[in-house]
Write a protein that holds these residues in place. Structure first.
Motif, PDB file in Angstrom:
ATOM      1  N   ALA A  48      96.318  59.263  12.359  1.00  0.00           N
ATOM      2  CA  ALA A  48      96.473  57.809  12.266  1.00  0.00           C
ATOM      3  C   ALA A  48      97.824  57.437  11.667  1.00  0.00           C
ATOM      4  O   ALA A  48      98.427  56.434  12.057  1.00  0.00           O
ATOM      5  CB  ALA A  48      95.338  57.219  11.429  1.00  0.00           C
ATOM      6  N   SER A  49      98.306  58.244  10.732  1.00  0.00           N
ATOM      7  CA  SER A  49      99.597  57.952  10.107  1.00  0.00           C
ATOM      8  C   SER A  49     100.722  57.998  11.136  1.00  0.00           C
ATOM      9  O   SER A  49     101.632  57.159  11.120  1.00  0.00           O
ATOM     10  CB  SER A  49      99.883  58.951   8.984  1.00  0.00           C
ATOM     11  OG  SER A  49      99.977  60.278   9.493  1.00  0.00           O
ATOM     12  N   ILE A  50     100.669  58.959  12.035  1.00  0.00           N
ATOM     13  CA  ILE A  50     101.687  59.096  13.076  1.00  0.00           C
ATOM     14  C   ILE A  50     101.601  57.923  14.046  1.00  0.00           C
ATOM     15  O   ILE A  50     102.614  57.314  14.420  1.00  0.00           O
ATOM     16  CB  ILE A  50     101.518  60.430  13.829  1.00  0.00           C
ATOM     17  CG1 ILE A  50     101.933  61.605  12.929  1.00  0.00           C
ATOM     18  CG2 ILE A  50     102.306  60.441  15.130  1.00  0.00           C
ATOM     19  CD1 ILE A  50     103.423  61.650  12.614  1.00  0.00           C
ATOM     20  N   ILE A 155     108.656  59.834   9.036  1.00  0.00           N
ATOM     21  CA  ILE A 155     108.213  60.322   7.722  1.00  0.00           C
ATOM     22  C   ILE A 155     108.472  59.278   6.631  1.00  0.00           C
ATOM     23  O   ILE A 155     107.636  59.062   5.757  1.00  0.00           O
ATOM     24  CB  ILE A 155     108.908  61.654   7.391  1.00  0.00           C
ATOM     25  CG1 ILE A 155     108.407  62.759   8.333  1.00  0.00           C
ATOM     26  CG2 ILE A 155     108.660  62.052   5.934  1.00  0.00           C
ATOM     27  CD1 ILE A 155     109.205  64.036   8.265  1.00  0.00           C
ATOM     28  N   LYS A 156     109.631  58.626   6.709  1.00  0.00           N
ATOM     29  CA  LYS A 156     109.945  57.601   5.709  1.00  0.00           C
ATOM     30  C   LYS A 156     108.972  56.428   5.787  1.00  0.00           C
ATOM     31  O   LYS A 156     108.492  55.930   4.766  1.00  0.00           O
ATOM     32  CB  LYS A 156     111.377  57.090   5.908  1.00  0.00           C
ATOM     33  CG  LYS A 156     111.782  56.013   4.903  1.00  0.00           C
ATOM     34  CD  LYS A 156     113.247  55.676   4.988  1.00  0.00           C
ATOM     35  CE  LYS A 156     113.603  54.483   4.104  1.00  0.00           C
ATOM     36  NZ  LYS A 156     113.160  54.659   2.705  1.00  0.00           N
ATOM     37  N   ILE A 157     108.647  55.987   7.013  1.00  0.00           N
ATOM     38  CA  ILE A 157     107.685  54.891   7.177  1.00  0.00           C
ATOM     39  C   ILE A 157     106.326  55.298   6.624  1.00  0.00           C
ATOM     40  O   ILE A 157     105.657  54.522   5.935  1.00  0.00           O
ATOM     41  CB  ILE A 157     107.570  54.491   8.664  1.00  0.00           C
ATOM     42  CG1 ILE A 157     108.867  53.847   9.143  1.00  0.00           C
ATOM     43  CG2 ILE A 157     106.398  53.524   8.875  1.00  0.00           C
ATOM     44  CD1 ILE A 157     108.909  53.574  10.633  1.00  0.00           C
ATOM     45  N   GLU A 162     102.469  54.745   2.485  1.00  0.00           N
ATOM     46  CA  GLU A 162     101.315  55.589   2.181  1.00  0.00           C
ATOM     47  C   GLU A 162     100.335  55.651   3.367  1.00  0.00           C
ATOM     48  O   GLU A 162      99.116  55.615   3.203  1.00  0.00           O
ATOM     49  CB  GLU A 162     100.592  55.089   0.930  1.00  0.00           C
ATOM     50  CG  GLU A 162     101.470  55.117  -0.317  1.00  0.00           C
ATOM     51  CD  GLU A 162     100.741  54.634  -1.559  1.00  0.00           C
ATOM     52  OE1 GLU A 162      99.625  54.090  -1.438  1.00  0.00           O
ATOM     53  OE2 GLU A 162     101.284  54.813  -2.664  1.00  0.00           O
ATOM     54  N   LEU A 163     100.893  55.766   4.558  1.00  0.00           N
ATOM     55  CA  LEU A 163     100.047  55.808   5.752  1.00  0.00           C
ATOM     56  C   LEU A 163      99.224  57.082   5.832  1.00  0.00           C
ATOM     57  O   LEU A 163      98.225  57.134   6.562  1.00  0.00           O
ATOM     58  CB  LEU A 163     100.914  55.673   7.015  1.00  0.00           C
ATOM     59  CG  LEU A 163     101.740  54.396   7.154  1.00  0.00           C
ATOM     60  CD1 LEU A 163     102.484  54.392   8.487  1.00  0.00           C
ATOM     61  CD2 LEU A 163     100.864  53.153   7.030  1.00  0.00           C
ATOM     62  N   TYR A 164      99.631  58.111   5.090  1.00  0.00           N
ATOM     63  CA  TYR A 164      98.886  59.369   5.114  1.00  0.00           C
ATOM     64  C   TYR A 164      97.450  59.200   4.644  1.00  0.00           C
ATOM     65  O   TYR A 164      96.581  60.024   4.933  1.00  0.00           O
ATOM     66  CB  TYR A 164      99.586  60.432   4.265  1.00  0.00           C
ATOM     67  CG  TYR A 164     100.083  59.924   2.928  1.00  0.00           C
ATOM     68  CD1 TYR A 164      99.224  59.661   1.873  1.00  0.00           C
ATOM     69  CD2 TYR A 164     101.442  59.695   2.740  1.00  0.00           C
ATOM     70  CE1 TYR A 164      99.688  59.190   0.659  1.00  0.00           C
ATOM     71  CE2 TYR A 164     101.929  59.218   1.523  1.00  0.00           C
ATOM     72  CZ  TYR A 164     101.041  58.963   0.486  1.00  0.00           C
ATOM     73  OH  TYR A 164     101.507  58.478  -0.706  1.00  0.00           O
ATOM     74  N   ARG A 165      97.163  58.109   3.912  1.00  0.00           N
ATOM     75  CA  ARG A 165      95.781  57.894   3.450  1.00  0.00           C
ATOM     76  C   ARG A 165      94.835  57.644   4.618  1.00  0.00           C
ATOM     77  O   ARG A 165      93.639  57.920   4.525  1.00  0.00           O
ATOM     78  CB  ARG A 165      95.718  56.728   2.463  1.00  0.00           C
ATOM     79  CG  ARG A 165      95.983  55.340   3.041  1.00  0.00           C
ATOM     80  CD  ARG A 165      96.129  54.325   1.905  1.00  0.00           C
ATOM     81  NE  ARG A 165      96.190  52.941   2.348  1.00  0.00           N
ATOM     82  CZ  ARG A 165      97.281  52.324   2.727  1.00  0.00           C
ATOM     83  NH1 ARG A 165      98.436  52.989   2.766  1.00  0.00           N
ATOM     84  NH2 ARG A 165      97.259  51.058   3.095  1.00  0.00           N
ATOM     85  N   GLY A 169      90.684  59.047   7.197  1.00  0.00           N
ATOM     86  CA  GLY A 169      89.696  58.127   7.772  1.00  0.00           C
ATOM     87  C   GLY A 169      89.454  56.891   6.938  1.00  0.00           C
ATOM     88  O   GLY A 169      88.486  56.176   7.149  1.00  0.00           O
ATOM     89  N   ILE A 170      90.360  56.597   5.978  1.00  0.00           N
ATOM     90  CA  ILE A 170      90.178  55.442   5.109  1.00  0.00           C
ATOM     91  C   ILE A 170      90.792  54.213   5.773  1.00  0.00           C
ATOM     92  O   ILE A 170      91.893  54.258   6.284  1.00  0.00           O
ATOM     93  CB  ILE A 170      90.849  55.674   3.742  1.00  0.00           C
ATOM     94  CG1 ILE A 170      90.247  56.917   3.078  1.00  0.00           C
ATOM     95  CG2 ILE A 170      90.714  54.461   2.837  1.00  0.00           C
ATOM     96  CD1 ILE A 170      90.998  57.359   1.839  1.00  0.00           C
TER      97      ILE A 170
END
Length: 310
Positions: A48-50, A155-157, A162-165, A169-170
């Motif tokens: 989802a982060s990508i 990666i910067k975005i 904090e898109l990795y959260r 699945g959050i």
């Protein structure tokens, strides 16, 4: 004459300032589309982060010409196999053909299918799903974009927001942007007052925000509370959670043609799968020869369009 020109200048610059104020911010974009990115991650395997980072970069947070006029959030061009609607826009060359979608969700789905179905992207799905850095560099290696700093930009975005959260699945409660007055053709995300309305499987749905109740939503959407219960296979004692997807039209008896089956993952219920694809829960049980209340096992194929063969 000078007064007339001054008045026209004031009107034009005033309208431009209103438009500028109504541009979607990054925070608003994430709130509006993170749930779609998470759902697509579960269906297709793209982190989802990508997905979000690519969409934000390619669409200028939903403010680009392609996003506004064609619901194209990823800048995907027509290519030879595209048979849908099109729009022509200057890019690497003048007047290039780009795909045009009925709504942003179709654009997100097409992006996931584009990666999933492309041979040059196949190696990405062997990577750890939460390793967004490897995915970003892998996309650049596969030739997704010509910008030599494409991976670093993604990666910067991801890290700035904090898109990795979302790879866990959050989702977050939606914070709707100020409604923008639009007059372009085929823009099919309706604005119910201050709330975006999305479409899945040709059924409209909203994303609940903090403080929503069945009664307040019924008043806002000009529905009866019982309709919201029935459309979402819920009961009167159900509680609405921020970020929950709620259909405001009856779900369909079968899923879209592009989704014939679903592979059940750990923690998924028949209800969750029903909501994920906009299919009536009782129809889902019937198609899979299951009794109401039965739940799928991990890895079980759930039939979404045809009845499970004997």
């Amino acid at each position: 004459m000078n007064r007339i020109l001054a008045a026209l200048f004031f009107i034009l610059t005033g309208n431009l300032s209103v438009f500028a104020q109504n541009k979607i911010s990054r925070e608003e974009y994430i709130s509006m589309y993170s749930h779609i990115a998470v759902n697509n991650m579960k269906q297709f395997g793209v982190p989802a982060s990508i997905t979000l980072a690519q969409a934000m970069l390619e669409s200028d947070n939903g403010n680009s010409t392609l996003a506004v006029k064609a619901n194209n959030h990823f800048g995907i061009k027509c290519h030879k196999d595209w048979t849908g609607a099109t729009i022509y826009h200057d890019d690497d060359r003048k007047g290039e053909c780009f795909r045009k979608y009925k709504n942003p969700e179709q654009s997100f789905n097409d992006h996931s299918l584009f990666l999933r179905g492309g041979k040059r992207y196949a190696f990405l799905f062997d990577l750890t799903p939460t390793d967004y850095k490897a995915w970003a560099h892998g996309l650049k290696k596969a030739g997704y974009a010509t910008n030599p700093k494409y991976a670093e930009l993604l990666i910067k975005i991801i890290e700035d927001n904090e898109l990795y959260r979302f790879d866990q699945g959050i989702t977050v409660a939606i914070k709707p942007p100020k409604p923008v007055v639009t007059d372009w053709d085929n823009y099919e995300i309706d604005l119910y007052k201050t709330r975006p309305v999305f479409t899945r499987n040709r059924v409209k749905y909203i994303v609940a925000k903090d403080g929503d109740t069945f009664e307040s939503l019924a008043r806002e959407l000009d529905l009866m509370p019982w309709q919201l219960y029935r459309y979402n296979d819920l009961t009167r004692d159900s509680v609405i959670r921020p970020g929950q997807e709620l259909y405001i039209q009856p779900k369909r008896w079968k899923a879209d043609r592009s989704n014939p089956v679903h592979t059940a993952e750990e923690g998924e219920t028949m209800y969750k799968i029903s909501q994920m694809y906009g299919v009536k829960l009782k129809s889902l049980y019937r198609k899979n020869r299951m009794k109401p209340g039965d739940e799928p096992e991990v890895g079980q194929l759930i039939y979404l369009r045809k009845r499970k063969p004997l």
